[in-house]
Design a protein around this motif. Structure first.
Motif, PDB file in Angstrom:
ATOM      1  N   HIS A 345     -18.592   5.558  -6.596  1.00  0.00           N
ATOM      2  CA  HIS A 345     -17.427   4.785  -6.174  1.00  0.00           C
ATOM      3  C   HIS A 345     -16.123   5.533  -6.458  1.00  0.00           C
ATOM      4  O   HIS A 345     -15.181   5.486  -5.665  1.00  0.00           O
ATOM      5  CB  HIS A 345     -17.408   3.433  -6.883  1.00  0.00           C
ATOM      6  N   VAL A 346     -16.063   6.202  -7.601  1.00  0.00           N
ATOM      7  CA  VAL A 346     -14.857   6.950  -7.957  1.00  0.00           C
ATOM      8  C   VAL A 346     -14.614   8.083  -6.968  1.00  0.00           C
ATOM      9  O   VAL A 346     -13.495   8.312  -6.508  1.00  0.00           O
ATOM     10  CB  VAL A 346     -14.968   7.480  -9.402  1.00  0.00           C
ATOM     11  N   VAL A 347     -15.669   8.796  -6.610  1.00  0.00           N
ATOM     12  CA  VAL A 347     -15.543   9.881  -5.628  1.00  0.00           C
ATOM     13  C   VAL A 347     -15.058   9.331  -4.289  1.00  0.00           C
ATOM     14  O   VAL A 347     -14.162   9.895  -3.644  1.00  0.00           O
ATOM     15  CB  VAL A 347     -16.895  10.611  -5.476  1.00  0.00           C
ATOM     16  N   ALA A 348     -15.639   8.206  -3.857  1.00  0.00           N
ATOM     17  CA  ALA A 348     -15.248   7.600  -2.582  1.00  0.00           C
ATOM     18  C   ALA A 348     -13.807   7.105  -2.631  1.00  0.00           C
ATOM     19  O   ALA A 348     -13.064   7.207  -1.642  1.00  0.00           O
ATOM     20  CB  ALA A 348     -16.191   6.443  -2.250  1.00  0.00           C
ATOM     21  N   MET A 349     -13.380   6.558  -3.771  1.00  0.00           N
ATOM     22  CA  MET A 349     -12.015   6.048  -3.904  1.00  0.00           C
ATOM     23  C   MET A 349     -10.998   7.180  -3.785  1.00  0.00           C
ATOM     24  O   MET A 349      -9.970   7.038  -3.119  1.00  0.00           O
ATOM     25  CB  MET A 349     -11.870   5.334  -5.258  1.00  0.00           C
ATOM     26  N   CYS A 350     -11.289   8.317  -4.390  1.00  0.00           N
ATOM     27  CA  CYS A 350     -10.382   9.464  -4.284  1.00  0.00           C
ATOM     28  C   CYS A 350     -10.328   9.979  -2.847  1.00  0.00           C
ATOM     29  O   CYS A 350      -9.251  10.334  -2.339  1.00  0.00           O
ATOM     30  CB  CYS A 350     -10.831  10.577  -5.236  1.00  0.00           C
ATOM     31  N   ALA A 351     -11.483  10.003  -2.192  1.00  0.00           N
ATOM     32  CA  ALA A 351     -11.513  10.470  -0.805  1.00  0.00           C
ATOM     33  C   ALA A 351     -10.733   9.529   0.105  1.00  0.00           C
ATOM     34  O   ALA A 351     -10.011   9.976   1.011  1.00  0.00           O
ATOM     35  CB  ALA A 351     -12.964  10.578  -0.336  1.00  0.00           C
ATOM     36  N   ALA A 352     -10.841   8.212  -0.110  1.00  0.00           N
ATOM     37  CA  ALA A 352     -10.129   7.244   0.727  1.00  0.00           C
ATOM     38  C   ALA A 352      -8.622   7.376   0.585  1.00  0.00           C
ATOM     39  O   ALA A 352      -7.875   7.012   1.500  1.00  0.00           O
ATOM     40  CB  ALA A 352     -10.570   5.831   0.362  1.00  0.00           C
ATOM     41  N   ARG A 353      -8.180   7.912  -0.532  1.00  0.00           N
ATOM     42  CA  ARG A 353      -6.748   8.112  -0.742  1.00  0.00           C
ATOM     43  C   ARG A 353      -6.313   9.515  -0.344  1.00  0.00           C
ATOM     44  O   ARG A 353      -5.173   9.908  -0.626  1.00  0.00           O
ATOM     45  CB  ARG A 353      -6.394   7.849  -2.212  1.00  0.00           C
ATOM     46  N   ALA A 354      -7.206  10.254   0.294  1.00  0.00           N
ATOM     47  CA  ALA A 354      -6.909  11.619   0.753  1.00  0.00           C
ATOM     48  C   ALA A 354      -6.499  12.522  -0.398  1.00  0.00           C
ATOM     49  O   ALA A 354      -5.639  13.407  -0.245  1.00  0.00           O
ATOM     50  CB  ALA A 354      -5.830  11.589   1.830  1.00  0.00           C
TER      51      ALA A 354
END
Length: 430
Positions: A345-354
């Protein structure tokens, strides 16, 4: 026949109340002894402390001598509670049978320990008698005056203190002679505060029993060696308990404590209620803004979040909000021991914020790695213009984490406060 200390009752009425309370405890224990496999009888054992508190209160209210109350407290009440605790521990290993410190009668129980536990053995193990989690703060302040090793909670519920307790807390924070004057003011105000509970100074037929005494004021007098000369003749002031403590216990067991020191210089966090804070946004507006910042103010994400949470005007349960945000890549939610899900989830959250790719720390797996992931993310996010928020939810056992733009961190923190969301610091997750 004794003269009741409860001015609103007759000797006959108090005898009846004592007998009823004693009979209730005996009935609960007898039913369990007769049918120990009956779940109803098992669960009823958990109510024994509450009924025992009434046994103690009614004996005091009836006007029993302190000597007879002491003998009954040490010889019958505590042994009965010990036996009940042992039986309940075998039946309900996860449940401690304790006296809830928030109950109005708990202060009388504490007073009984303060006066009658003359060597301090039982007071020293107060946590085996009282459930003190998160308050009330006054109980801990009073206990600490007699047991200096008492640790204050990290946080107290500001709603756990009653108005009369608030005024006693304020008095305890003063020095003499101001403290003595403040406690006198508390005692003079006490009858008015007790009116909603049926306060009266004469028997009244057909009225419910008035079950309150200002034990918190008298305990504060004992704890701080306050001057109570102006209180002693006021209705319901338990001066006999104060005198008993001063003559039998203060010069012996509590001789270690300096005069007027009380609980000492350490002040518990938020010792009393704070004035109600006025926020610029209405609760519905605060929820909408909180969601906007959690979604990085991306219109498409905000729309999806509102759709996932349905149309609403108030903050949903944190677990529900975080489940939707984690599904959108705007947050991280995982079980307390599920480090793999949290990392994903942390990896995905960082990716969603570019943001640049974030690499979570490698195993060991489990809770230890979760703390490492959150600490690493916090340090890393600062360099990316982000602020990590880890939120606590008393209703479930999940980790809930969000990233918010650093320039909006103060606004987001204020929104969390308004929406009653607890923000953990690193000590809370590591």
């Amino acid at each position: 026949m004794t003269t009741p200390r409860n001015l609103g009752s007759t000797p006959g009425e108090m005898d009846s109340h004592v007998n009823d309370a004693d009979g209730k405890v005996a009935w609960l224990l007898r039913r369990y002894a007769e049918e120990p496999e009956d779940p109803y009888n098992q669960y009823n054992l958990l109510t024994v402390p509450r009924h025992q508190q009434k046994c103690l209160l009614y004996r005091f209210a009836r006007g029993d001598t302190l000597g007879s109350i002491r003998a009954w407290f040490l010889g019958e009440m505590l042994p009965t509670l010990r036996t009940t605790q042992e039986m309940c521990k075998a039946l309900f290993p996860e449940h401690d049978v304790l006296v809830n410190a928030a109950e109005p009668w708990a202060l009388l129980w504490l007073f009984a320990f303060v006066c009658f536990d003359e060597d301090g053995t039982e007071l020293a193990r107060a946590d085996s008698w009282f459930a003190r989690k998160d308050g009330p703060v006054l109980f801990d302040m009073l206990l600490k005056a007699f047991v200096p090793s008492t640790a204050y909670a990290r946080k107290y519920n500001p709603k756990s203190s009653t108005p009369q307790e608030e005024s006693v807390i304020d008095a305890l924070l003063l020095d003499e002679p101001a403290r003595g004057r403040a406690l006198e003011a508390c005692m003079r105000q006490w009858p008015k505060l007790m009116k909603p509970y049926g306060y009266r100074e004469a028997p009244a037929e057909g009225k419910h029993l008035f079950e309150h005494f200002p034990f918190e004021i008298a305990l504060a007098v004992c704890a701080c060696d306050a001057d109570d000369s102006a209180l002693r003749d006021l209705p319901y002031y338990p001066r006999e308990l104060v005198d008993y403590y001063r003559s039998h216990v203060r010069p012996k067991r509590d001789a270690w404590r300096g005069t007027g020191v009380g609980a000492g210089p350490e002040i518990p966090p938020a010792p009393h209620r704070q004035p109600k804070k006025v926020y610029s946004l209405k609760p519905a507006e605060a929820y909408v803004r909180w969601l906007e910042l959690a979604c990085n103010e991306q219109p498409e994400m905000i729309a999806k979040a509102h759709k996932g949470l349905k149309k609403r005007k108030s903050m949903p349960a944190l677990c529900s909000a975080m489940e939707v945000l984690a599904g959108l890549g705007c947050g991280a939610q995982a079980d307390l021991k599920d480090d793999a899900t949290l990392a994903d989830h942390v990896v995905a959250m960082c990716a969603a914020r570019a943001l640049p790719a974030f690499t979570p720390p490698p195993p060991p797996e489990g809770p230890a790695r979760i703390g490492q992931i959150l600490s690493a993310l916090q340090a890393w996010s600062v360099g990316q213009g982000q602020q990590l928020f880890v939120l606590s939810d008393d209703e479930d056992d999940n980790w809930n984490a969000l990233l918010v733009r650093a320039d909006a961190k103060d606004e987001f923190a204020l929104l969390c406060e308004q929406l009653s969301l607890e923000v953990l610091d690193e000590a809370g997750w590591s």
